[in-house]
Design an enzyme around this catalytic site. Sequence first.
Site, PDB file in Angstrom:
ATOM      1  N   ASP A   1       0.840  -1.207   0.000  1.00  0.00           N
ATOM      2  CA  ASP A   1       0.000   0.000   0.000  1.00  0.00           C
ATOM      3  C   ASP A   1       0.875   1.258   0.000  1.00  0.00           C
ATOM      4  O   ASP A   1       0.662   2.196  -0.777  1.00  0.00           O
ATOM      5  CB  ASP A   1      -0.905  -0.039   1.248  1.00  0.00           C
ATOM      6  CG  ASP A   1      -2.029   0.981   1.181  1.00  0.00           C
ATOM      7  OD1 ASP A   1      -2.294   1.510   0.086  1.00  0.00           O
ATOM      8  OD2 ASP A   1      -2.645   1.246   2.228  1.00  0.00           O
TER       9      ASP A   1
ATOM     10  N   ASN B   1      -1.800 -10.836  -4.902  1.00  0.00           N
ATOM     11  CA  ASN B   1      -1.583 -12.274  -5.033  1.00  0.00           C
ATOM     12  C   ASN B   1      -0.296 -12.626  -4.294  1.00  0.00           C
ATOM     13  O   ASN B   1       0.787 -12.189  -4.682  1.00  0.00           O
ATOM     14  CB  ASN B   1      -1.440 -12.666  -6.511  1.00  0.00           C
ATOM     15  CG  ASN B   1      -2.780 -12.614  -7.211  1.00  0.00           C
ATOM     16  OD1 ASN B   1      -3.786 -13.066  -6.664  1.00  0.00           O
ATOM     17  ND2 ASN B   1      -2.808 -12.037  -8.390  1.00  0.00           N
TER      18      ASN B   1
ATOM     19  N   ARG C   1      -9.941  11.251 -11.549  1.00  0.00           N
ATOM     20  CA  ARG C   1      -9.373  11.224 -10.192  1.00  0.00           C
ATOM     21  C   ARG C   1      -8.816   9.847  -9.836  1.00  0.00           C
ATOM     22  O   ARG C   1      -8.328   9.631  -8.735  1.00  0.00           O
ATOM     23  CB  ARG C   1     -10.450  11.614  -9.170  1.00  0.00           C
ATOM     24  CG  ARG C   1     -10.887  13.086  -9.275  1.00  0.00           C
ATOM     25  CD  ARG C   1     -11.634  13.507  -8.028  1.00  0.00           C
ATOM     26  NE  ARG C   1     -12.925  12.882  -7.888  1.00  0.00           N
ATOM     27  CZ  ARG C   1     -13.329  12.206  -6.807  1.00  0.00           C
ATOM     28  NH1 ARG C   1     -12.519  12.039  -5.779  1.00  0.00           N
ATOM     29  NH2 ARG C   1     -14.538  11.692  -6.746  1.00  0.00           N
TER      30      ARG C   1
HETATM   31  C1  MFK Z   1       5.376   8.009   0.475  1.00  0.00           C
HETATM   32  C2  MFK Z   1       4.384   7.701   1.504  1.00  0.00           C
HETATM   33  C3  MFK Z   1       3.088   7.293   0.903  1.00  0.00           C
HETATM   34  C4  MFK Z   1       2.151   6.994   2.003  1.00  0.00           C
HETATM   35  C5  MFK Z   1       0.987   6.264   1.439  1.00  0.00           C
HETATM   36  C6  MFK Z   1       0.109   5.905   2.558  1.00  0.00           C
HETATM   37  C7  MFK Z   1      -0.750   4.793   2.101  1.00  0.00           C
HETATM   38  C8  MFK Z   1      -1.827   4.636   3.082  1.00  0.00           C
HETATM   39  C9  MFK Z   1      -3.101   4.759   2.332  1.00  0.00           C
HETATM   40  C10 MFK Z   1      -4.239   4.318   3.169  1.00  0.00           C
HETATM   41  O1  MFK Z   1      -4.112   3.503   4.022  1.00  0.00           O
HETATM   42  S1  MFK Z   1      -5.733   5.053   2.860  1.00  0.00           S
HETATM   43  C11 MFK Z   1      -6.804   4.226   4.029  1.00  0.00           C
HETATM   44  C12 MFK Z   1      -7.623   3.142   3.398  1.00  0.00           C
HETATM   45  N1  MFK Z   1      -8.565   3.705   2.463  1.00  0.00           N
HETATM   46  C13 MFK Z   1      -9.699   4.268   2.873  1.00  0.00           C
HETATM   47  O2  MFK Z   1     -10.024   4.330   4.025  1.00  0.00           O
HETATM   48  C14 MFK Z   1     -10.579   4.837   1.797  1.00  0.00           C
HETATM   49  C15 MFK Z   1     -12.044   4.784   2.150  1.00  0.00           C
HETATM   50  N2  MFK Z   1     -12.820   5.205   1.009  1.00  0.00           N
HETATM   51  C16 MFK Z   1     -13.076   6.529   0.790  1.00  0.00           C
HETATM   52  O3  MFK Z   1     -12.755   7.398   1.593  1.00  0.00           O
HETATM   53  C17 MFK Z   1     -13.734   6.873  -0.484  1.00  0.00           C
HETATM   54  O4  MFK Z   1     -14.418   5.757  -0.998  1.00  0.00           O
HETATM   55  C18 MFK Z   1     -12.737   7.391  -1.529  1.00  0.00           C
HETATM   56  C19 MFK Z   1     -12.079   8.679  -1.026  1.00  0.00           C
HETATM   57  C20 MFK Z   1     -11.660   6.359  -1.884  1.00  0.00           C
HETATM   58  C21 MFK Z   1     -13.496   7.699  -2.835  1.00  0.00           C
HETATM   59  O5  MFK Z   1     -14.596   8.499  -2.489  1.00  0.00           O
HETATM   60  P1  MFK Z   1     -15.010   9.716  -3.401  1.00  0.00           P
HETATM   61  O6  MFK Z   1     -16.368  10.134  -2.940  1.00  0.00           O
HETATM   62  O7  MFK Z   1     -13.951  10.756  -3.459  1.00  0.00           O
HETATM   63  O8  MFK Z   1     -15.071   9.081  -4.852  1.00  0.00           O
HETATM   64  P2  MFK Z   1     -16.309   8.463  -5.598  1.00  0.00           P
HETATM   65  O9  MFK Z   1     -17.039   7.482  -4.764  1.00  0.00           O
HETATM   66  O10 MFK Z   1     -17.066   9.578  -6.220  1.00  0.00           O
HETATM   67  O11 MFK Z   1     -15.551   7.634  -6.753  1.00  0.00           O
HETATM   68  C22 MFK Z   1     -14.738   8.305  -7.676  1.00  0.00           C
HETATM   69  C23 MFK Z   1     -14.456   7.303  -8.793  1.00  0.00           C
HETATM   70  O12 MFK Z   1     -13.702   6.215  -8.252  1.00  0.00           O
HETATM   71  C24 MFK Z   1     -14.416   4.973  -8.393  1.00  0.00           C
HETATM   72  N3  MFK Z   1     -14.228   4.186  -7.181  1.00  0.00           N
HETATM   73  C25 MFK Z   1     -14.265   4.627  -5.907  1.00  0.00           C
HETATM   74  N4  MFK Z   1     -14.014   3.614  -5.051  1.00  0.00           N
HETATM   75  C26 MFK Z   1     -13.800   2.537  -5.815  1.00  0.00           C
HETATM   76  C27 MFK Z   1     -13.496   1.183  -5.535  1.00  0.00           C
HETATM   77  N5  MFK Z   1     -13.324   0.755  -4.267  1.00  0.00           N
HETATM   78  N6  MFK Z   1     -13.332   0.335  -6.573  1.00  0.00           N
HETATM   79  C28 MFK Z   1     -13.484   0.756  -7.856  1.00  0.00           C
HETATM   80  N7  MFK Z   1     -13.770   2.032  -8.192  1.00  0.00           N
HETATM   81  C29 MFK Z   1     -13.938   2.902  -7.188  1.00  0.00           C
HETATM   82  C30 MFK Z   1     -15.876   5.420  -8.538  1.00  0.00           C
HETATM   83  O13 MFK Z   1     -16.623   4.441  -9.226  1.00  0.00           O
HETATM   84  C31 MFK Z   1     -15.716   6.682  -9.353  1.00  0.00           C
HETATM   85  O14 MFK Z   1     -15.446   6.324 -10.684  1.00  0.00           O
HETATM   86  P3  MFK Z   1     -15.954   7.259 -11.912  1.00  0.00           P
HETATM   87  O15 MFK Z   1     -15.279   8.610 -11.713  1.00  0.00           O
HETATM   88  O16 MFK Z   1     -15.487   6.544 -13.148  1.00  0.00           O
HETATM   89  O17 MFK Z   1     -17.432   7.328 -11.772  1.00  0.00           O
END
Ligand code: MFK
Length: 237
Positions: A161, A180, A203
């Site tokens: 991640d 996987n 996005r």
């Molecule tokens: C160098 C250091 C780097 C450090 C990196 C740290 C990595 C740590 C990262 C994490 O741990 S993040 C924590 C785990 N993730 C979460 O808790 C995310 C929880 N989910 C959310 O907050 C929201 O679902 C999210 C912000 C991801 C998206 O919500 P939005 O309201 O901004 O987006 P929306 O639902 O409108 O979806 C935007 C597009 O993405 C698609 N989409 C969203 N979730 C999806 C999904 N799960 N699977 C497939 N497509 C998805 C959605 O269909 C749509 O596609 P289209 O634009 O084509 O219509």
Amino acid sequence: MLRSCTAGLRSIWALRGRREGAPRLSMDLQPARRLFSTEKVIHKDWALPNPSWSKDLKLLFDQFMKKCEDGSWERLPSYKRRSTQESEDFKTYFLGSALQTQSLWKKAQLFTRGFEDGLGFEYVIFKNNDEKRTVCLFQGGPYLQGVPGLLHGGAMATMIDIALGSCTGGAVMTANLNINFKRPVPLCSVVVINSQLDKLEGRKLFLSCNVRSVDEKTLYSEATGLFIKLDPEKSST
Ligand SMILES: CCCCCCCCCC(=O)SCCNC(=O)CCNC(=O)[C@H](O)C(C)(C)COP(=O)(O)OP(=O)(O)OC[C@H]1O[C@@H](n2cnc3c(N)ncnc32)[C@H](O)[C@@H]1OP(=O)(O)O
């Protein structure tokens, strides 16, 4: 390799008991890691060698540092806490978050950096901006054990991640992670995670990576991830 990890652990125990945050001189404790201080806070860059790093990890680190010399690659520094600006960016989206309370905010830190040297996640990430890819060198310590002698799959998922996330930029969240697990990773061994940005669609950032042994002969895991750039118009809470 395990022996090298054990040797590193000896120096770790020598450092135990010294708590982060307690007043201390940087050069006194961990000379290999760069520290800079503001008035009150000491930000330590954790993506630098320490005595727990195995020969393999140090060797690869040196090789990538050489690649950084012409500017094509850069080493990403790593801190326990995000910068004030980054934190503000995320706060914008998660207004109701518990982190809004000052006391929690001060305690919160990146959990991969919460272990004593060598016991948990030892890693460094190098980024090639032009090629939209990163290489993460990762040594999983003894506190990350799952099946005896092997790295926990959740620890590997965490690093995947982070590695995929390092190919993105700005305020993004992981929406989907698909892994996987092909071969178990020996505890304390070094693996190389090669990640790349495959596609950007509005996005949505589509990423992929593979996890291999240092000699590249063993493919431990392959993964894909979907990261979403946060929409400034939306708040998730
Ligand atoms: C160098 C250091 C780097 C450090 C990196 C740290 C990595 C740590 C990262 C994490 O741990 S993040 C924590 C785990 N993730 C979460 O808790 C995310 C929880 N989910 C959310 O907050 C929201 O679902 C999210 C912000 C991801 C998206 O919500 P939005 O309201 O901004 O987006 P929306 O639902 O409108 O979806 C935007 C597009 O993405 C698609 N989409 C969203 N979730 C999806 C999904 N799960 N699977 C497939 N497509 C998805 C959605 O269909 C749509 O596609 P289209 O634009 O084509 O219509």
